[in-house]
Write a protein that holds these residues in place. Structure first.
Motif, mmCIF file in Angstrom:
data_model
loop_
_atom_site.group_PDB
_atom_site.id
_atom_site.type_symbol
_atom_site.label_atom_id
_atom_site.label_comp_id
_atom_site.label_asym_id
_atom_site.label_seq_id
_atom_site.Cartn_x
_atom_site.Cartn_y
_atom_site.Cartn_z
ATOM 1 N N LYS A 66 1.183 -0.983 -0.074
ATOM 2 C CA LYS A 66 0.214 -0.508 -0.083
ATOM 3 C C LYS A 66 0.956 1.451 0.269
ATOM 4 O O LYS A 66 0.674 2.195 -0.811
ATOM 5 C CB LYS A 66 -1.111 -0.123 0.777
ATOM 6 C CG LYS A 66 -1.848 1.095 1.360
ATOM 7 C CD LYS A 66 -1.351 2.723 1.876
ATOM 8 C CE LYS A 66 -0.944 2.159 3.545
ATOM 9 N NZ LYS A 66 -0.842 3.705 4.308
ATOM 10 N N ASN A 67 1.711 1.609 0.995
ATOM 11 C CA ASN A 67 2.798 2.538 0.365
ATOM 12 C C ASN A 67 3.597 2.378 -0.219
ATOM 13 O O ASN A 67 3.594 3.587 -0.970
ATOM 14 C CB ASN A 67 3.445 1.878 1.921
ATOM 15 C CG ASN A 67 3.393 2.607 3.147
ATOM 16 O OD1 ASN A 67 1.801 3.088 3.712
ATOM 17 N ND2 ASN A 67 3.460 1.730 4.074
ATOM 18 N N ARG A 68 4.456 1.776 -0.962
ATOM 19 C CA ARG A 68 5.093 1.399 -2.514
ATOM 20 C C ARG A 68 4.152 2.326 -3.272
ATOM 21 O O ARG A 68 4.017 3.248 -3.923
ATOM 22 C CB ARG A 68 5.512 0.389 -2.323
ATOM 23 C CG ARG A 68 6.180 -0.711 -1.967
ATOM 24 C CD ARG A 68 7.677 0.615 -1.809
ATOM 25 N NE ARG A 68 8.616 -0.060 -0.913
ATOM 26 C CZ ARG A 68 9.565 -1.103 -1.402
ATOM 27 N NH1 ARG A 68 9.433 -2.125 -2.427
ATOM 28 N NH2 ARG A 68 10.270 -1.774 -0.084
ATOM 29 N N THR A 112 9.695 -5.893 5.360
ATOM 30 C CA THR A 112 10.374 -4.615 5.831
ATOM 31 C C THR A 112 9.663 -3.835 6.594
ATOM 32 O O THR A 112 8.216 -3.541 6.258
ATOM 33 C CB THR A 112 11.019 -4.153 4.336
ATOM 34 O OG1 THR A 112 11.721 -4.300 3.787
ATOM 35 C CG2 THR A 112 11.642 -2.928 4.743
ATOM 36 N N GLY A 113 9.646 -3.199 7.810
ATOM 37 C CA GLY A 113 9.496 -1.942 8.314
ATOM 38 C C GLY A 113 8.770 -2.960 9.480
ATOM 39 O O GLY A 113 7.308 -2.231 10.181
ATOM 40 N N LEU A 114 8.791 -4.493 10.109
ATOM 41 C CA LEU A 114 8.226 -5.163 10.581
ATOM 42 C C LEU A 114 7.602 -4.720 12.140
ATOM 43 O O LEU A 114 6.822 -3.908 12.928
ATOM 44 C CB LEU A 114 8.027 -7.041 11.159
ATOM 45 C CG LEU A 114 7.299 -7.164 11.822
ATOM 46 C CD1 LEU A 114 5.311 -7.293 11.363
ATOM 47 C CD2 LEU A 114 7.298 -8.518 11.787
ATOM 48 N N SER A 115 8.830 -4.307 12.739
ATOM 49 C CA SER A 115 9.412 -3.260 14.428
ATOM 50 C C SER A 115 8.646 -2.389 14.049
ATOM 51 O O SER A 115 7.733 -2.474 15.001
ATOM 52 C CB SER A 115 11.042 -3.406 14.372
ATOM 53 O OG SER A 115 11.515 -2.543 12.581
ATOM 54 N N ALA A 116 8.675 -1.263 13.245
ATOM 55 C CA ALA A 116 7.607 -0.258 13.047
ATOM 56 C C ALA A 116 6.494 -0.659 13.335
ATOM 57 O O ALA A 116 5.567 0.582 13.745
ATOM 58 C CB ALA A 116 8.152 0.722 11.925
ATOM 59 N N ASP A 148 11.809 2.488 1.826
ATOM 60 C CA ASP A 148 13.404 2.281 1.323
ATOM 61 C C ASP A 148 13.770 1.957 -0.011
ATOM 62 O O ASP A 148 14.556 1.723 -0.276
ATOM 63 C CB ASP A 148 13.887 2.279 2.973
ATOM 64 C CG ASP A 148 15.072 3.092 2.720
ATOM 65 O OD1 ASP A 148 15.303 4.233 2.646
ATOM 66 O OD2 ASP A 148 16.391 2.768 3.298
ATOM 67 N N GLY A 149 12.925 0.883 -0.144
ATOM 68 C CA GLY A 149 13.663 -0.038 -1.045
ATOM 69 C C GLY A 149 12.889 0.389 -2.468
ATOM 70 O O GLY A 149 13.358 -0.624 -3.285
ATOM 71 N N ARG A 150 12.406 0.981 -2.453
ATOM 72 C CA ARG A 150 12.040 1.749 -3.509
ATOM 73 C C ARG A 150 12.890 2.876 -4.465
ATOM 74 O O ARG A 150 12.764 2.982 -5.951
ATOM 75 C CB ARG A 150 10.502 2.200 -4.167
ATOM 76 C CG ARG A 150 10.289 3.770 -3.307
ATOM 77 C CD ARG A 150 8.844 4.306 -2.803
ATOM 78 N NE ARG A 150 8.256 4.621 -3.983
ATOM 79 C CZ ARG A 150 8.118 6.033 -4.387
ATOM 80 N NH1 ARG A 150 9.484 6.753 -3.777
ATOM 81 N NH2 ARG A 150 7.932 6.815 -5.227
ATOM 82 N N GLY A 158 18.788 3.636 5.581
ATOM 83 C CA GLY A 158 19.152 2.865 5.616
ATOM 84 C C GLY A 158 18.917 2.134 7.358
ATOM 85 O O GLY A 158 19.400 2.165 7.597
ATOM 86 N N TYR A 159 17.401 2.833 7.205
ATOM 87 C CA TYR A 159 17.518 1.999 8.791
ATOM 88 C C TYR A 159 17.435 0.621 8.803
ATOM 89 O O TYR A 159 16.526 0.208 8.773
ATOM 90 C CB TYR A 159 16.104 2.661 9.341
ATOM 91 C CG TYR A 159 15.308 4.318 9.355
ATOM 92 C CD1 TYR A 159 17.211 5.288 9.486
ATOM 93 C CD2 TYR A 159 14.622 4.789 8.985
ATOM 94 C CE1 TYR A 159 16.735 6.419 9.631
ATOM 95 C CE2 TYR A 159 14.369 5.891 8.361
ATOM 96 C CZ TYR A 159 15.282 7.208 8.789
ATOM 97 O OH TYR A 159 15.401 8.514 8.946
ATOM 98 N N ARG A 160 17.935 0.447 10.495
ATOM 99 C CA ARG A 160 18.005 -1.330 10.804
ATOM 100 C C ARG A 160 16.874 -1.505 11.052
ATOM 101 O O ARG A 160 16.257 -2.288 11.522
ATOM 102 C CB ARG A 160 18.742 -1.188 11.836
ATOM 103 C CG ARG A 160 20.678 -1.923 11.267
ATOM 104 C CD ARG A 160 21.786 -1.611 11.630
ATOM 105 N NE ARG A 160 21.822 -0.967 13.382
ATOM 106 C CZ ARG A 160 22.000 0.425 13.605
ATOM 107 N NH1 ARG A 160 23.208 0.763 12.581
ATOM 108 N NH2 ARG A 160 22.254 0.154 14.940
ATOM 109 N N ASN A 161 16.219 -0.486 12.125
ATOM 110 C CA ASN A 161 15.042 -1.092 12.919
ATOM 111 C C ASN A 161 14.531 -0.132 13.266
ATOM 112 O O ASN A 161 14.836 1.436 12.786
ATOM 113 C CB ASN A 161 14.848 -1.906 13.787
ATOM 114 C CG ASN A 161 16.318 -1.483 14.474
ATOM 115 O OD1 ASN A 161 15.847 -0.413 15.521
ATOM 116 N ND2 ASN A 161 17.470 -2.725 15.175
#
Length: 316
Positions: free
Chosen positions: A48-50, A84-88, A152-154, A162-165
């Motif tokens: 959705k965000n992409r 990606t982004g699961l922790s957030a 980020d991946g796009r 490049g946030y790690r978590n």
């Protein structure tokens, strides 16, 4: 001999409110239910965000459909990339959903009838908006981190943050861009939450009540599922234009000291002018595909947690 006058009838005892769980437990269960649902729908949030960020400022779209977006993510980032982004996402639920559902549940209990009957529809809508705005303010830092991590991946490798978590994202945003960045887009986030919660929480309660009154449903998982799907559809249609504003603002960069957008109104105007009016509903399918199941799973988990607590601690 005249009969003695009958003694006046004793006043009826006021109806006793049913026992309920403590407020702290309501808040805890709200967060746990939202976090459990997020584990299942995080890939849909990413898609959705992409899609909302694709084709920014142009009438062409990077992803024609959700399937193209999923295929591109898997091809470029692998299977792990869809999480990606699961922790957030989990932190957002721990803050936003805990506050939102906790406040709504408390208000529902306080403003309901003495016998436990629910308040009228308009009262439910007002309670949903109040709970949503409060939850959105608390959850905005996690929301900003989620938008940036999923976006980020796009980008080309040299432009990625490049946030790690989520903890790394929050610390770096505060250090590199100022603490105020954690609440960037707070107003559209709260506006979106008002729309979402007025539609979602009130329409869920109303849909569930309607289904039960029809006599064709019992208060079970099937009823919760049907009410949640109705609620998710209403919420998707109402909130998408506000959601795309929130997403664009929270992902924007500051160029030469100037942000890409001054406010949410500018986002709306530019999207409509450059991308067309239908672009406000860009990503409708993944939005509903995420919101519908998330609504279903959140309320199912919440109902089951409340029932389990009732059986273990409130049963006589």
């Amino acid at each position: 001999m005249a009969a003695a006058p009958a003694a006046p009838a004793a006043p009826a005892a006021p109806a006793e409110r049913p026992k309920t769980s403590p407020k702290s437990v309501k808040f805890l269960f709200g967060g746990l239910a939202g976090m459990g649902a997020t584990v299942f729908v995080q890939p849909l949030d990413l898609v959705k965000n992409r899609m909302q960020l694709s084709g920014e400022g142009a009438r062409t779209r990077e992803f024609p459909t959700s399937f193209h977006a999923v295929a591109a993510i898997l091809r470029r980032e692998g299977l792990r990339g869809i999480y990606t982004g699961l922790s957030a996402g989990l932190l957002r639920q721990a803050t936003y959903t805990t506050t939102r559902l906790g406040i709504y549940t408390v208000l529902l209990e306080r403003l309901g009838g003495a016998d436990g009957s629910p308040p009228p529809f308009l009262a439910k809508a007002a309670m949903g908006m109040t709970a949503g705005a409060a939850g959105a303010f608390v959850g905005t830092p996690a929301e900003v981190a989620l938008i940036r991590m999923t976006a980020d991946g796009r980008l080309p490798p040299e432009q990625r943050r490049g946030y790690r978590n989520v903890l790394d994202a929050l610390v770096r945003m505060a250090r590199e861009e100022g603490i105020g960045t954690l609440w960037r887009g707070c107003i559209p986030t709260m506006a979106r939450a008002v729309v979402v919660n007025a539609a979602q929480l009130a329409s869920y309660s109303q849909s569930k009540q309607f289904l039960l009154d029809s006599g064709r449903f019992r208060d079970d998982i099937l009823c919760h599922f049907c009410a949640s799907m109705i609620s998710g559809l209403v919420t998707t249609a109402a909130s998408m234009p506000v959601d795309i504003v929130k997403t664009r603002i929270q992902n924007m960069r500051t160029i030469d000291g100037k942000p890409e957008y001054r406010n949410g109104l500018e986002v709306l105007v530019r999207v409509v002018r450059l991308e067309g009016l239908p672009a406000l509903w860009k990503g409708f399918t993944p939005y509903y595909a995420r919101l519908g199941p998330h609504t279903v799973l959140t309320f199912i988990f919440l109902e089951q947690l409340n029932r389990a607590y009732g059986r273990l601690f409130l049963s006589p």
